[in-house]
Write an enzyme that holds these catalytic residues in place. Structure first.
Site, mmCIF file in Angstrom:
data_model
loop_
_atom_site.group_PDB
_atom_site.id
_atom_site.type_symbol
_atom_site.label_atom_id
_atom_site.label_comp_id
_atom_site.label_asym_id
_atom_site.label_seq_id
_atom_site.Cartn_x
_atom_site.Cartn_y
_atom_site.Cartn_z
ATOM 1 N N ARG A 183 55.239 95.227 86.454
ATOM 2 C CA ARG A 183 56.244 96.012 87.182
ATOM 3 C C ARG A 183 57.174 96.715 86.200
ATOM 4 O O ARG A 183 57.538 97.874 86.402
ATOM 5 C CB ARG A 183 57.043 95.115 88.128
ATOM 6 C CG ARG A 183 56.251 94.616 89.326
ATOM 7 C CD ARG A 183 57.117 93.808 90.271
ATOM 8 N NE ARG A 183 58.112 94.633 90.938
ATOM 9 C CZ ARG A 183 59.163 94.158 91.597
ATOM 10 N NH1 ARG A 183 59.370 92.842 91.644
ATOM 11 N NH2 ARG A 183 60.016 94.972 92.181
ATOM 12 N N CYS A 241 66.640 92.294 87.745
ATOM 13 C CA CYS A 241 65.275 91.990 88.167
ATOM 14 C C CYS A 241 64.941 92.949 89.301
ATOM 15 O O CYS A 241 65.324 94.112 89.251
ATOM 16 C CB CYS A 241 65.148 90.524 88.577
ATOM 17 S SG CYS A 241 66.278 90.018 89.886
#
Length: 288
Positions: A183, A241
């Site tokens: 990601r 995050c």
């Protein structure tokens, strides 16, 4: 503080927790089971939880309402958090232990928020539910009822930053991206609108904080891991995050080695929703 005392200020071992629960020591125990794949942790809690533990709903108790402007898990306001903490029976001065079944990756959100709200003694059960069972701990089923607490919370006891703050950090500090490497690189983005990362961010996935048994790595291992990312106790550090949940776990890991990092609560869910914010892909290396 010594390395051992730094770690013990953040983490509690299962054997120590068993001893505490076997005495008359007042202790509030919170079950914070949650995951993106199964956000309803209450079902698992009802089937078996540590004796006396109360269930914490991460979506309801530890987050405000989601929005593109604020992200998927914005911080709750202090009144919402205080009401939840009182519902869990927390009084001023109470020690609190939080746990989950995923190495502390969701429990750390409660750890961070309660610390942010001014609860001084909050620790994460190292290894979570698995460590408790391995140490011979028993489980109870059903819900736990407690008398309301009277704790008074106030915000700002843990550092927080925002999108402008993380945009300005690379170059004089270190911005850590705690998401999975694919990601971060921008290979895929299964949740948020754009793939990639905040320009200048260095990737240290949350899972790297843990050993195979879901316990935190040793202080020596963590210190080396973050030194490789350009971080030590003198570094200005912020962490993000996907939505500000697992970044709290990274902050907990850093605390065990004496590094104090700021949380970017909006994280990638907020940053990527703003088309005026630039996006980088690939791998970036520490600048120092």
């Amino acid at each position: 503080m010594t390395e051992e005392s730094l770690r013990r200020a953040v983490l509690v071992e299962a054997e120590e927790l068993r001893t505490l629960l076997a005495t008359d020591t007042r202790l509030v125990l919170l079950d914070v089971r949650w995951s993106l794949a199964d956000p309803d942790g209450h079902r698992a809690y009802s089937l078996g939880h540590l004796p006396g533990a109360l269930f914490v709903d991460l979506e309801r108790d530890l987050s405000a309402s989601p929005s593109p402007e604020a992200g998927r898990h914005p911080l709750p306001d202090i009144e919402q958090l205080q009401a939840a903490a009182r519902r869990w029976g927390i009084d001023d001065g109470d020690p609190v232990v939080v746990y989950d079944d995923s190495g502390g990756t969701s429990a750390a959100r409660a750890w961070w928020l309660l610390r942010w709200g001014g609860v001084a003694d909050v620790r994460i059960l190292d290894g979570g539910l698995q460590a408790w069972l391995a140490a011979g701990g028993i489980l109870e089923d059903g819900d736990v009822q407690v008398a309301p607490g009277d704790v008074v919370l106030s915000p700002g006891h843990m550092p927080v930053t925002d999108a402008d703050g993380v945009a300005d950090l690379p170059g004089h500090g270190v911005l850590l991206d705690a998401r999975a490497e694919e990601r971060y690189r921008g290979d895929e983005e299964p949740i948020d609108r754009r793939a990639g990362h905040v320009p200048g961010a260095v990737n240290v996935p949350t899972v790297r904080n843990l050993r195979e048994d879901s316990r935190f790595k040793s202080e020596t291992e963590l210190a080396q891991q973050y030194a490789d990312a350009g971080v030590d106790a003198r570094t200005d550090v912020a962490v993000y995050c996907g939505s500000g949940v697992t970044a709290a776990h990274e902050i907990a890991a850093l605390e065990t080695i004496g590094v104090h990092a700021a949380l970017y609560p909006g994280s990638w869910s907020q940053w990527s929703a703003d088309d005026d914010r630039p996006v980088a892909t690939g791998i970036e290396r520490p600048t120092s």
